[in-house]
Write an enzyme that holds these catalytic residues in place. Structure first.
Site, short mmCIF file in Angstrom:
data_model
loop_
_atom_site.label_atom_id
_atom_site.label_comp_id
_atom_site.label_asym_id
_atom_site.label_seq_id
_atom_site.Cartn_x
_atom_site.Cartn_y
_atom_site.Cartn_z
N HIS A 245 -15.16 2.54 6.66
CA HIS A 245 -15.57 2.51 8.07
C HIS A 245 -16.16 1.13 8.34
O HIS A 245 -16.33 0.31 7.42
CB HIS A 245 -16.59 3.62 8.32
CG HIS A 245 -17.57 3.76 7.20
ND1 HIS A 245 -18.56 2.82 6.94
CD2 HIS A 245 -17.67 4.67 6.19
CE1 HIS A 245 -19.24 3.17 5.86
NE2 HIS A 245 -18.71 4.29 5.38
N HIS B 292 3.55 13.80 1.47
CA HIS B 292 3.09 15.18 1.27
C HIS B 292 4.29 16.10 1.44
O HIS B 292 5.24 15.74 2.14
CB HIS B 292 2.02 15.55 2.30
CG HIS B 292 0.74 14.78 2.15
ND1 HIS B 292 -0.17 15.02 1.15
CD2 HIS B 292 0.22 13.76 2.88
CE1 HIS B 292 -1.20 14.20 1.28
NE2 HIS B 292 -0.98 13.41 2.31
N ASP C 64 1.09 2.14 3.88
CA ASP C 64 0.21 3.24 3.47
C ASP C 64 1.06 4.51 3.31
O ASP C 64 0.70 5.58 3.81
CB ASP C 64 -0.94 3.47 4.44
CG ASP C 64 -1.99 4.43 3.87
OD1 ASP C 64 -1.85 4.83 2.70
OD2 ASP C 64 -2.92 4.79 4.61
N HIS D 239 1.38 5.27 -2.00
CA HIS D 239 0.86 6.32 -2.89
C HIS D 239 2.08 7.04 -3.47
O HIS D 239 2.71 7.82 -2.77
CB HIS D 239 0.02 7.32 -2.10
CG HIS D 239 -1.17 6.71 -1.41
ND1 HIS D 239 -2.44 6.77 -1.93
CD2 HIS D 239 -1.29 6.04 -0.25
CE1 HIS D 239 -3.29 6.16 -1.10
NE2 HIS D 239 -2.61 5.71 -0.08
N PHE D 240 2.40 6.72 -4.73
CA PHE D 240 3.61 7.33 -5.31
C PHE D 240 3.31 8.61 -6.09
O PHE D 240 4.19 9.14 -6.78
CB PHE D 240 4.38 6.31 -6.17
CG PHE D 240 5.28 5.38 -5.36
CD1 PHE D 240 5.41 5.53 -3.98
CD2 PHE D 240 5.99 4.37 -5.97
CE1 PHE D 240 6.24 4.68 -3.23
CE2 PHE D 240 6.83 3.53 -5.24
CZ PHE D 240 6.95 3.69 -3.87
N ARG D 241 2.05 9.14 -5.97
CA ARG D 241 1.70 10.47 -6.50
C ARG D 241 2.10 10.61 -7.97
O ARG D 241 1.58 9.96 -8.81
CB ARG D 241 2.35 11.59 -5.65
CG ARG D 241 2.19 11.44 -4.15
CD ARG D 241 0.77 11.58 -3.69
NE ARG D 241 0.70 11.66 -2.23
CZ ARG D 241 -0.36 11.30 -1.52
NH1 ARG D 241 -1.44 10.83 -2.10
NH2 ARG D 241 -0.36 11.40 -0.21
N GLY E 84 -1.51 11.67 6.16
CA GLY E 84 -0.61 10.66 5.62
C GLY E 84 0.75 10.61 6.29
O GLY E 84 1.26 11.61 6.77
N HIS F 200 0.85 -1.20 0.00
CA HIS F 200 0.00 0.00 0.00
C HIS F 200 0.88 1.25 0.00
O HIS F 200 1.32 1.72 1.04
CB HIS F 200 -0.91 -0.04 1.24
CG HIS F 200 -1.96 1.03 1.27
ND1 HIS F 200 -3.20 0.83 1.85
CD2 HIS F 200 -1.98 2.30 0.82
CE1 HIS F 200 -3.92 1.92 1.74
NE2 HIS F 200 -3.20 2.84 1.13
C1 NCD Z 1 -3.68 8.71 1.91
C2 NCD Z 1 -3.13 9.70 0.89
O1 NCD Z 1 -2.63 10.75 1.29
O2 NCD Z 1 -3.19 9.41 -0.31
N1 NCD Z 1 -3.72 9.34 3.20
C3 NCD Z 1 -3.78 8.75 4.41
O3 NCD Z 1 -3.87 9.46 5.43
N2 NCD Z 1 -3.73 7.42 4.54
C4 NCD Z 1 -5.00 8.23 1.44
C5 NCD Z 1 -5.48 7.01 2.15
O4 NCD Z 1 -4.92 5.92 2.00
O5 NCD Z 1 -6.46 7.15 2.88
ZN ZN Z 2 -3.61 4.73 1.45
#
Ligand code: NCD
Ligand code: ZN
Length: 383
Positions: A166, A254, A250, A52-54, A265, A50
Site C-alpha cells: 500500500h 486460478h 502479474d 505466478h506459475f504455481r 488474479g 511478474h
Molecule cells: C496474485 C496471485 O494470485 O498470486 N494475485 C493477484 O490478484 N495479483 C498475488 C499478487 O500478486 O498479489
Molecule cells: Zn503478483
C-alpha cells in the site's frame, strides 16, 4: 547463422532492418532497403517480469510447463516467477527445488524470486541469490505478509527487493532503499498517488511496474490491487515509460471454480503484448513509450541487477514477431495457460503473436512449440 529482413519497432517508429543472428546473439542490425512482408513486425525482447506459475501443490491452477508455453504464445522470451507458491519459496532448499523444476519443465527462459515474510525466511534469504526478494505488505493470494517492522533488517541485506504494498509501505520502502542503497522494485502501481510519490522520490535504485488490467479495465474484477478508477487509469497511461518503468502481466492463474469463488488474479501472460500493441496501433501510446515500457526499461533494470538481457547488436537474440495484418477477438478458451478466463474476453486485438524467438532460435511458430523450446535461467552478466 540466421538472417531476417523485417520491420522492427523502435522508439523512433518502424524501421526496415536486416537482422543477423549467430550463437544465440544478434551479431548485426543493419538498415535494409529491399522489400519486407508488411504484416510482420518484430518486437524486441519482451520479458514478463511478474508471473505466478504455481505448480508444486497447485498444478491445477498452472504448471511451469503450461505457464511457460503461455508466455511464449504471448510473445515473452522469458519470465520472472513469483514465490507465493504452495509451499512458498522461502528457504534455500525450496529455492533450489524451484530452479530445478524450471530447468526441467520451462519452455521459455526465466528468473526466480524468493519470499521473505518471517524470521526464518529472513535468515534463509542470506543464503540465496534470486533476482528479487518478494515482500508482501498486504493481503493477497497466499497470505505471506511481512511485519513492516522487519523491513529494515531485510533492506540491510542489500539484495534487490520487489514490494507488493500500500502507499505507506511504499514510502517506507523508498526511505530504506535510499538509506541502504538497496534496489527496490514496486509491483503493480495502480493509483495516481503512488505514481506521484514515485515521481518525487525515484532514483536509479527504484523502479516500478503497471499491469495491463490496471491500464485497460474500467469494470471491476477480482484482483489485487483492485482495478483503478478512471482518474487513476488515465494517469497511469500518462506515466508509462517515464515514471512507470515497465508493463508486467502479474499473471495470476486460478481454476475457473476458484475464480467463481472470488480468487484474486488475472490470467494475463498471453495477452499483455497483443493488448499493448493494440494500444500502440490505436495511438493511445507512442512508439517511444511502448519501447521503453515493453523492453528498453526491462533491459536496463536487468542489466542493473547484473543479468544479460536485451535485443541489440551483441545482445541476446530474443524477440517476438507479430502478425499485424489480421484482427482477432481475444478468446481465453484458446489460452495455453490452464487459467482459461480473462477480463479482456471479446476485446478486439490488432495483432497476434506469430513467432517467439529465444537466444537466436524460434521457440514458438504459428501456434506450435519447436524442438528448440527449452528454457534456461537468464545468466549473470560476465562483464
Ligand atoms: C496474485 C496471485 O494470485 O498470486 N494475485 C493477484 O490478484 N495479483 C498475488 C499478487 O500478486 O498479489
Ligand atoms: Zn503478483
Amino acid at each position: 547463422m540466421d538472417s531476417l529482413n523485417i520491420n522492427i519497432l523502435t522508439h523512433g517508429g518502424i524501421k526496415k532492418t536486416s537482422v543477423l543472428l549467430s550463437g544465440g546473439n544478434v551479431s548485426a542490425l543493419e538498415p535494409f532497403d529491399g522489400r519486407v512482408d508488411g504484416s510482420r513486425l518484430l518486437i524486441p525482447s519482451f520479458i514478463d517480469m511478474h508471473v505466478h506459475f504455481r505448480d508444486f501443490e497447485q498444478k491445477g491452477k498452472e504448471t511451469v510447463g503450461t505457464g511457460s508455453m503461455a508466455a511464449l504464445a504471448g510473445g515473452a522470451s522469458a519470465v520472472c516467477d513469483m514465490p507465493n507458491t504452495v509451499p512458498p519459496v522461502d528457504d534455500k532448499e525450496t529455492y533450489e527445488r524451484r530452479r530445478s523444476l524450471f530447468s526441467n519443465d520451462s519452455l521459455c527462459d526465466y528468473l526466480i524470486n524468493f519470499c521473505v515474510y518471517d524470521d526464518a525466511s529472513l535468515e534463509e534469504a542470506r543464503l540465496v541469490d534470486p533476482l528479487f526478494i518478494k515482500v508482501f505488505l498486504e493481503e493477497t493470494t497466499g497470505s505471506l505478509i511481512l511485519d513492516e517492522r522487519k523491513l529494515e533488517e531485510l533492506f540491510k541485506l542489500r539484495k534487490p527487493i520487489a514490494l507488493h504494498t500500500h502507499l505507506e509501505g511504499m514510502r517506507e520502502g523508498i526511505k530504506l532503499s535510499k538509506r541502504y542503497g538497496t534496489h527496490l522494485h514496486i509491483c503493480h502501481v495502480s493509483t495516481k498517488e503512488e505514481v506521484e510519490v514515485l515521481a518525487r522520490y525515484k532514483d536509479e535504485n527504484i523502479t516500478c511496474e503497471v499491469t495491463p488490467h490496471h491500464l485497460f479495465l474500467s469494470s471491476d474484477y477480482d484482483v489485487k490491487p483492485p482495478i483503478s478508477s478512471e482518474r487513476d487509469r488515465r494517469y497511469l497511461w500518462g506515466a508509462l515509460g517515464n515514471i512507470v518503468d515497465i508493463v508486467a502481466s502479474d499473471h495470476a492463474p486460478h481454476t475457473s471454480e476458484d475464480k467463481e469463488r472470488g480468487a484474486y488474479g488475472v490470467s494475463g501472460v498471453e495477452t499483455t503484448l497483443p493488448l499493448m500493441y493494440t494500444a500502440l496501433n490505436r495511438k493511445n501510446i507512442t512508439a517511444e513509450a511502448f519501447c521503453k515500457c515493453m523492453h528498453l526499461n526491462q533491459g536496463a533494470l536487468l542489466s542493473r541487477l547484473g543479468r544479460r538481457f536485451g535485443f541489440k547488436a551483441g545482445g541476446r537474440g530474443d524477440f517476438a514477431v507479430l502478425d499485424v495484418g489480421s484482427k482477432a477477438l481475444l478468446d481465453p478458451s484458446s489460452f495455453f495457460s490452464k487459467a482459461k478466463h480473462s477480463p479482456f474476453k471479446g476485446m478486439e486485438l490488432d495483432a497476434r503473436v506469430s513467432e517467439t524467438w529465444v537466444r537466436g532460435r524460434p521457440f514458438f511458430v504459428d501456434g506450435k512449440f519447436t524442438e528448440y523450446a527449452k528454457g534456461r535461467e537468464i545468466e549473470k552478466d560476465s562483464i
